[in-house]
Design a protein around this motif. Structure first.
Motif, PDB file in Angstrom:
ATOM      1  N   GLY A  45      87.355   1.515  22.386  1.00 31.34           N
ATOM      2  CA  GLY A  45      87.707   1.404  24.121  1.00 31.34           C
ATOM      3  C   GLY A  45      88.827   1.264  25.252  1.00 31.34           C
ATOM      4  O   GLY A  45      88.434   0.897  26.111  1.00 31.34           O
ATOM      5  N   HIS A  46      90.000   2.128  24.796  1.00 30.50           N
ATOM      6  CA  HIS A  46      90.671   3.196  24.934  1.00 30.50           C
ATOM      7  C   HIS A  46      90.080   3.623  26.398  1.00 30.50           C
ATOM      8  O   HIS A  46      89.453   4.369  26.438  1.00 30.50           O
ATOM      9  N   PRO A  47      90.481   4.163  27.796  1.00 28.76           N
ATOM     10  CA  PRO A  47      89.620   4.568  28.852  1.00 28.76           C
ATOM     11  C   PRO A  47      89.583   6.257  28.964  1.00 28.76           C
ATOM     12  O   PRO A  47      88.600   6.342  29.213  1.00 28.76           O
ATOM     13  N   ILE A  48      90.629   6.612  27.955  1.00 28.03           N
ATOM     14  CA  ILE A  48      90.094   7.993  27.490  1.00 28.03           C
ATOM     15  C   ILE A  48      89.856   7.863  25.880  1.00 28.03           C
ATOM     16  O   ILE A  48      89.555   9.780  25.967  1.00 28.03           O
ATOM     17  N   ASP A  49      89.419   7.109  25.220  1.00 27.60           N
ATOM     18  CA  ASP A  49      89.190   7.746  24.205  1.00 27.60           C
ATOM     19  C   ASP A  49      87.610   8.087  24.001  1.00 27.60           C
ATOM     20  O   ASP A  49      87.248   9.107  23.237  1.00 27.60           O
ATOM     21  N   LEU A  50      86.821   7.127  24.616  1.00 25.87           N
ATOM     22  CA  LEU A  50      85.401   8.529  24.621  1.00 25.87           C
ATOM     23  C   LEU A  50      85.815   9.933  25.023  1.00 25.87           C
ATOM     24  O   LEU A  50      84.768  11.061  24.681  1.00 25.87           O
ATOM     25  N   ASP A  51      85.998  10.100  26.188  1.00 23.25           N
ATOM     26  CA  ASP A  51      86.714  11.784  26.583  1.00 23.25           C
ATOM     27  C   ASP A  51      86.968  12.112  25.481  1.00 23.25           C
ATOM     28  O   ASP A  51      86.550  13.393  25.783  1.00 23.25           O
ATOM     29  N   ILE A  52      88.002  12.171  24.701  1.00 19.32           N
ATOM     30  CA  ILE A  52      88.336  12.902  23.448  1.00 19.32           C
ATOM     31  C   ILE A  52      87.583  13.088  22.387  1.00 19.32           C
ATOM     32  O   ILE A  52      87.332  13.425  22.096  1.00 19.32           O
ATOM     33  N   ARG A  53      86.776  12.003  22.270  1.00 15.53           N
ATOM     34  CA  ARG A  53      85.500  11.926  21.488  1.00 15.53           C
ATOM     35  C   ARG A  53      84.409  13.191  22.254  1.00 15.53           C
ATOM     36  O   ARG A  53      83.599  13.866  20.996  1.00 15.53           O
ATOM     37  N   ASN A  54      84.717  13.101  23.067  1.00 18.84           N
ATOM     38  CA  ASN A  54      82.691  13.553  23.570  1.00 18.84           C
ATOM     39  C   ASN A  54      83.657  15.293  23.640  1.00 18.84           C
ATOM     40  O   ASN A  54      82.917  16.293  23.429  1.00 18.84           O
ATOM     41  N   ALA A  55      85.448  15.623  23.966  1.00 18.46           N
ATOM     42  CA  ALA A  55      86.048  16.725  23.959  1.00 18.46           C
ATOM     43  C   ALA A  55      85.967  17.421  22.512  1.00 18.46           C
ATOM     44  O   ALA A  55      85.244  18.476  22.516  1.00 18.46           O
ATOM     45  N   ILE A  56      85.696  16.266  21.911  1.00 17.42           N
ATOM     46  CA  ILE A  56      85.484  17.387  20.167  1.00 17.42           C
ATOM     47  C   ILE A  56      84.605  17.638  19.619  1.00 17.42           C
ATOM     48  O   ILE A  56      84.087  18.642  19.516  1.00 17.42           O
ATOM     49  N   GLN A  57      83.343  16.839  20.471  1.00 17.53           N
ATOM     50  CA  GLN A  57      82.406  17.061  19.905  1.00 17.53           C
ATOM     51  C   GLN A  57      81.368  18.014  20.584  1.00 17.53           C
ATOM     52  O   GLN A  57      80.330  19.380  20.083  1.00 17.53           O
TER      53      GLN A  57
END
Length: 674
Positions: free
Chosen positions: A461-473
């Motif tokens: 839910g953190h604003p940058i959490d999704l970006d970090i997950r996508n960057a790893i994927q």
């Protein structure tokens, strides 16, 4: 202030100039043409001193000659093929033609393109703001209709089939808008790869059957490139010939962005031994890796094809309809094979190259978005009553990341410019290192975000959490490390072939000069190409560092070949380091070329571009020097002590092995036993 201006320049600085050469480049090319093929003595005195001093306005007006400026448009024939660019770095050759940063768009085309992209940019900006939990995992009918209304399916289809006929440069630019929504990007990218395969390698029947409907979005394509990685006993797709002359397909492909609306598959399949003999190629061909493959057009509803969703198993990009496609005795007729002719045997290589360029473009936009969020966070957040933006370490890291993003964008559009401007371009290695560079940037941004924001960034839910997950994927399947190793191996093979075919050239090699002349050191190499003659005078020192770095890459490769000979394949660490040095050389090369051109034609943020290019050169030249010295003194950081520790750690597992599946990766099919 620098970061704020630089952030703005990343988005707004699109070139609108007709000139393909910079003013200084045109002057020097006419007065002192220096060719990398006609190498000079490294101690020779310079005869063209006049080209070093800045030119006055009157001199500039005298130099400009519009008759010598060539612009490639959609209705002109491409220029003759150029030799490979970064592959020749391993043998000390530099194609200075690319230092002019080729451009293929005229002002009127640029303005028209800007107007076309405005509604697309607005559409995907709104899509990016949609909460993730409200998105469909698959592409909805409404999205499909929006794509058709925006002519997104028609972008890469030729105009005579009702498409827009975008060049590669235009296509990358348009893809930047779509990359704000990863799901849409992958679906459209797969469709465009299918269009490219059929357009460039299909026959007239394929064109008439598919392209017009693909432009309308009535036929939506997807491309199956990657073999599965999640099985101990992989089943890569193979095609075998039946007694009646047709073919049978068996195996699996993973990470295929395929929605329920897809009704055409492009499958890259490995040939059986019989087919390899049937489709035998010229022995003198340099690129034999992809000759082991055929490219096939299939209907996903054909008998024997099953599609398994794999979204729930991924760490990021969970709204992208990734799937594993299984093929079991799928019948294939000869008319469904695209790569039968000799001219079409490299289709799989071209598809992988285009896929890598697409991935780099997606990573670029993700990196820009993450960098923007980190900058905004640094402006507003505090630590111990002190703004983060005032901390020297934070400012340094943000500036370095901004310069890296500039380098990545320069690499992408130089690759696209070469593809658009020259006939049969050889950019597979350039696209490989560009993708590796983009993945490194995403990793660096992820680590910096976790270091800067700390624990909250790991909370969903953190604003940058999704970006970090996508960057790893987005690191999937072709990792940065594997691409660097591929680049190092290809470069070493090129150097070996060069000196094998040109025995007399070895006497002029850097390694021999270093061995015979103690006065020459790797820290103080001499100029022979004078790259500063082709760039703006303010970049003279950076150009010297670039040439020195390229010579050190050449020295390192020749030193390794002389030291290890045929056993060079076992030197994994050195090969990886060479690939990384090559990647950094290409980032320096493209950044200097782009910033020089921007400064010469007076673009708005050209001053910041030259600063960013200079920072990249300063950082990477030191890294390459360190790598070359470690190779020279045989200090790779993994000596006997490390071997002893590893041997003891692995002793209990000596009789156990894990087979890593063969993958269509980097042009090489390989099985590695650990």
């Amino acid at each position: 202030m620098f970061l704020m201006n630089f952030k703005s320049s990343l988005v707004k600085n699109k070139s609108t100039c007709l000139l393909r050469r910079s003013i200084v480049s045109s002057s020097c090319c006419r007065s002192a043409k220096i060719s990398s093929e006609n190498t000079e003595n490294t101690n020779a005195e310079r005869k063209d001193v006049e080209t070093y001093r800045p030119l006055s306005e009157d001199e500039i007006q005298k130099i400009i000659n519009l008759d010598n400026i060539h612009i490639v448009t959609k209705f002109q024939q491409k220029l003759p093929q150029r030799p490979p660019l970064i592959k020749n770095f391993f043998i000390g050759k530099i194609d200075v033609e690319h230092l002019t940063y080729p451009q293929v768009m005229e002002v009127k085309d640029f303005n028209a393109m800007t107007e076309k992209l405005q509604p697309i940019d607005s559409y995907f900006a709104d899509s990016a703001r949609t909460p993730v939990d409200l998105r469909f995992r698959d592409v909805s009918n409404q999205m499909l209709g929006d794509f058709r209304n925006l002519n997104l399916f028609a972008a890469s289809v030729h105009q005579r089939f009702g498409g827009l006929g975008y060049f590669k440069s235009e296509m990358n630019w348009a893809s930047e808008c779509e990359a704000n929504d990863i799901k849409s990007f992958f679906v459209l990218a797969g469709h465009r790869l299918a269009v490219e395969a059929i357009s460039d390698h299909g026959n007239l029947s394929h064109h008439n059957q598919y392209l017009m409907d693909m432009a309308k979005g009535e036929i939506i394509g997807a491309t199956c490139l990657h073999d599965p990685l999640n099985k101990t006993e992989p089943q890569p797709v193979k095609v075998e010939q039946t007694p009646d002359g047709d073919y049978v397909l068996n195996g699996s492909k993973s990470f295929v962005p395929i929605s329920q609306h897809v009704n055409l598959l492009i499958v890259v399949a490995e040939k059986s031994d019989e087919l390899k003999r049937e489709f035998e190629v010229d022995e003198e061909d340099d690129d034999e890796y992809f000759d082991a493959y055929l490219t096939i057009v299939l209907d996903p509803k054909s008998s024997g094809i099953t599609i398994v969703d794999q979204c729930e198993k991924m760490i990021g990009c969970n709204d992208v309809p990734f799937a594993t496609v299984n093929f079991s005795n799928v019948h294939v007729s000869k008319s469904q094979i695209l790569s039968e002719g000799l001219d079409d045997r490299k289709i799989s290589q071209k598809l992988v190259t285009s896929s890598r360029l697409q991935s780099a473009t997606l990573n670029l936009i993700q990196a820009k978005n993450m960098l923007k969020q980190l900058i905004n966070f640094s402006i507003s957040a505090e630590i111990n009553s002190q703004k983060l933006r005032d901390l020297l370490h934070v400012r340094y890291c943000l500036a370095k990341l901004a310069c890296d993003v500039y380098g990545l964008e320069s690499m992408i559009y130089l690759n696209a410019g070469i593809i658009d401007q020259y006939d049969n371009p050889k950019v597979d290695l350039e696209c490989a290192v560009t993708k590796a560079y983009s993945q490194d940037i995403l990793w660096n941004l992820t680590r910096f975000a976790m270091d800067l924001i700390d624990t909250p960034v790991t909370i969903e839910g953190h604003p940058i959490d999704l970006d970090i997950r996508n960057a790893i994927q987005l690191q999937y399947h072709e990792t940065s490390s594997s691409l660097k190793s591929y680049a190092g191996r290809v470069g070493l093979q090129h150097a070996m072939d060069h000196f094998g075919k040109n025995a007399h050239s070895y006497k002029d090699s850097i390694w021999v000069k270093f061995g015979l002349n103690n006065m020459i050191t790797i820290e103080d190499v001499k100029e022979k190409h004078f790259l500063g003659d082709y760039l703006h005078p303010s970049l003279m020192e950076a150009a010297t560092e670039l040439e020195s770095s390229i010579q050190r890459v050449q020295f390192s490769s020749e030193m390794l070949l002389n030291r290890y000979g045929d056993s060079i394949n076992e030197r994994i660490v050195e090969i990886h380091d060479l690939g990384e040095a090559l990647m950094q050389c290409y980032a320096m090369f493209t950044s200097l070329a782009r910033s020089s051109r921007a400064y010469c034609i007076g673009l708005r943020h050209s001053k910041y571009e030259t600063v960013a290019a200079g920072c990249l050169v300063q950082a990477y030249s030191r890294n390459i020097l360190k790598m070359a010295l470690e190779i020279k003194h045989n200090r790779n950081g993994y000596g006997d002590l490390y071997k002893t520790v590893t041997e003891n750690a692995l002793r209990r597992h000596r009789n156990q092995s894990i087979v890593i599946p063969s993958v269509l990766q980097s042009g090489v099919v390989q099985k590695v036993v650990v």
